[in-house]
Design a protein around this motif. Sequence first.
Motif, PDB file in Angstrom:
ATOM      1  N   THR A 278       0.835  -1.203   0.000  1.00 23.31           N
ATOM      2  CA  THR A 278       0.000   0.000   0.000  1.00 23.31           C
ATOM      3  C   THR A 278       0.870   1.255   0.000  1.00 23.31           C
ATOM      4  O   THR A 278       0.593   2.221  -0.719  1.00 23.31           O
ATOM      5  N   SER A 279       1.923   1.230   0.788  1.00 23.90           N
ATOM      6  CA  SER A 279       2.817   2.385   0.861  1.00 23.90           C
ATOM      7  C   SER A 279       3.494   2.636  -0.477  1.00 23.90           C
ATOM      8  O   SER A 279       3.724   3.798  -0.866  1.00 23.90           O
ATOM      9  N   ASN A 280       3.831   1.588  -1.210  1.00 25.28           N
ATOM     10  CA  ASN A 280       4.447   1.749  -2.528  1.00 25.28           C
ATOM     11  C   ASN A 280       3.486   2.439  -3.487  1.00 25.28           C
ATOM     12  O   ASN A 280       3.893   3.327  -4.254  1.00 25.28           O
ATOM     13  N   LEU A 281       2.213   2.060  -3.446  1.00 26.56           N
ATOM     14  CA  LEU A 281       1.233   2.722  -4.310  1.00 26.56           C
ATOM     15  C   LEU A 281       1.099   4.198  -3.948  1.00 26.56           C
ATOM     16  O   LEU A 281       0.996   5.055  -4.835  1.00 26.56           O
ATOM     17  N   LEU A 282       1.098   4.502  -2.669  1.00 29.58           N
ATOM     18  CA  LEU A 282       1.036   5.898  -2.246  1.00 29.58           C
ATOM     19  C   LEU A 282       2.282   6.666  -2.696  1.00 29.58           C
ATOM     20  O   LEU A 282       2.193   7.824  -3.106  1.00 29.58           O
ATOM     21  N   ALA A 283       3.440   6.014  -2.619  1.00 28.07           N
ATOM     22  CA  ALA A 283       4.679   6.659  -3.057  1.00 28.07           C
ATOM     23  C   ALA A 283       4.638   6.947  -4.557  1.00 28.07           C
ATOM     24  O   ALA A 283       5.094   8.003  -5.013  1.00 28.07           O
ATOM     25  N   ILE A 284       4.113   6.013  -5.341  1.00 28.75           N
ATOM     26  CA  ILE A 284       3.994   6.224  -6.788  1.00 28.75           C
ATOM     27  C   ILE A 284       3.052   7.379  -7.075  1.00 28.75           C
ATOM     28  O   ILE A 284       3.343   8.263  -7.904  1.00 28.75           O
ATOM     29  N   LEU A 285       1.913   7.391  -6.386  1.00 26.66           N
ATOM     30  CA  LEU A 285       0.940   8.461  -6.592  1.00 26.66           C
ATOM     31  C   LEU A 285       1.555   9.813  -6.236  1.00 26.66           C
ATOM     32  O   LEU A 285       1.403  10.799  -6.966  1.00 26.66           O
ATOM     33  N   ALA A 286       2.259   9.875  -5.117  1.00 25.30           N
ATOM     34  CA  ALA A 286       2.884  11.131  -4.696  1.00 25.30           C
ATOM     35  C   ALA A 286       3.941  11.585  -5.696  1.00 25.30           C
ATOM     36  O   ALA A 286       4.032  12.777  -6.030  1.00 25.30           O
ATOM     37  N   ALA A 287       4.758  10.640  -6.195  1.00 27.21           N
ATOM     38  CA  ALA A 287       5.812  10.991  -7.147  1.00 27.21           C
ATOM     39  C   ALA A 287       5.215  11.508  -8.452  1.00 27.21           C
ATOM     40  O   ALA A 287       5.720  12.479  -9.032  1.00 27.21           O
ATOM     41  N   CYS A 288       4.149  10.885  -8.918  1.00 24.42           N
ATOM     42  CA  CYS A 288       3.517  11.325 -10.161  1.00 24.42           C
ATOM     43  C   CYS A 288       2.891  12.714 -10.008  1.00 24.42           C
ATOM     44  O   CYS A 288       2.901  13.516 -10.946  1.00 24.42           O
ATOM     45  N   ALA A 289       2.359  12.980  -8.813  1.00 23.22           N
ATOM     46  CA  ALA A 289       1.696  14.264  -8.576  1.00 23.22           C
ATOM     47  C   ALA A 289       2.662  15.345  -8.112  1.00 23.22           C
ATOM     48  O   ALA A 289       2.285  16.516  -8.037  1.00 23.22           O
ATOM     49  N   GLY A 290       3.903  14.952  -7.769  1.00 23.24           N
ATOM     50  CA  GLY A 290       4.848  15.918  -7.249  1.00 23.24           C
ATOM     51  C   GLY A 290       4.474  16.415  -5.867  1.00 23.24           C
ATOM     52  O   GLY A 290       4.737  17.571  -5.522  1.00 23.24           O
TER      53      GLY A 290
END
Length: 379
Positions: free
Chosen positions: A291-303
Amino acid sequence: MFLRINRVCRTLQRFPSIFGGALRNNTTSAAKADPALKPRTIFSGIQPTGIPHLGNYLGALSNWVKIQNANPQDKHIFSVVGWHALTLPQNPKELAAARRDMFAILLAIGIDPKRSIIFHQDSNAMHTELAWILSCITPTGKLRRMTSWKTRLAQSRNANDESEVDESLLNAGLLTYPVLQAADILLYKATHVPVGEDQTQHLELSRDIADAFNRAFAPKFFPLPAALITPAKRILSLKDPTAKMSKSAPDAASRILFTDTAAQIAAKVRSAVTDSIASGVTFDPVARPGTSNLLAILAACAGEDVHAVAARCAGMSHGALKAEVAGAVEALVAGPRAEFARIRTDAGYLDQVAAEGAAAARELSARTMAQVRAKIGLT
């Protein structure tokens, strides 16, 4: 230090959260020259190892674009380092295709030949000439202490299941390629090299080699290249969130490739490992790595900051989170992916940019090599 794995400013404008900003003085992609800043020469390279995945894209390549746009006074030199790829067995046809594709990818994500020198390392023989000279002043003991060499040796032993297996099974290029890396950097008298925090050992060797040459032949001839530490987004495998996303992982669904379609991205994210905790979404890399990896991906894509993203997504189900992640990834890569698809078919343009970049690189390096030859007596 060099990545194993863009032409247009409009691509940068589509994705300001990823490609905007800068690494020095908080300047933007429209930065103006600051006369108070001393110009730097920045060099980095990437191996032609196939299509990059999302981790490569977010973790390193996007930083090249930020660096390029940070200050127009700096000299930026980016290379597809084909000679480094030869340390491992290569299919010639596949290597030729990967070499061209990687060049097209760099152009597609925003490396601009009007702002940077972009070229194929193997089109400039002075890289190998300087590497030979530097290898003659580099102790083999230093090379055997490199983590990369120790890792290859350990992998060889495990593959043969014999603890007594020694380095005789490995080719000499695997031992000496850090010297070629040093030559890549010093040939242009680079002052800075973009690296992640886990990639500093090879740069330290480059500094040691530069210092050894300077002490032996000409004080202060080579600058001692400094690390330009870049913020790296650590993107983990969708199937094993305890490991980094990798092109070598056996499960293709564990990684999102630069060229994946929207449907492929959505399918891979839907199948991503999460956890059995049903009550909401939280960022806890230890207890909830998937779950944390998905959140990290979302955050990275959104800046955005990952904790802010986690707070916003706290009430979501895993299904809703995955849908948002897939949408964010697609929004990020859709433009550069389309640009890559267009550029890779334009052989004339690719050949022209590569030829112009190689000519510019050879012009710079010829000055260095003329001086090196004079310093060591080969005139």
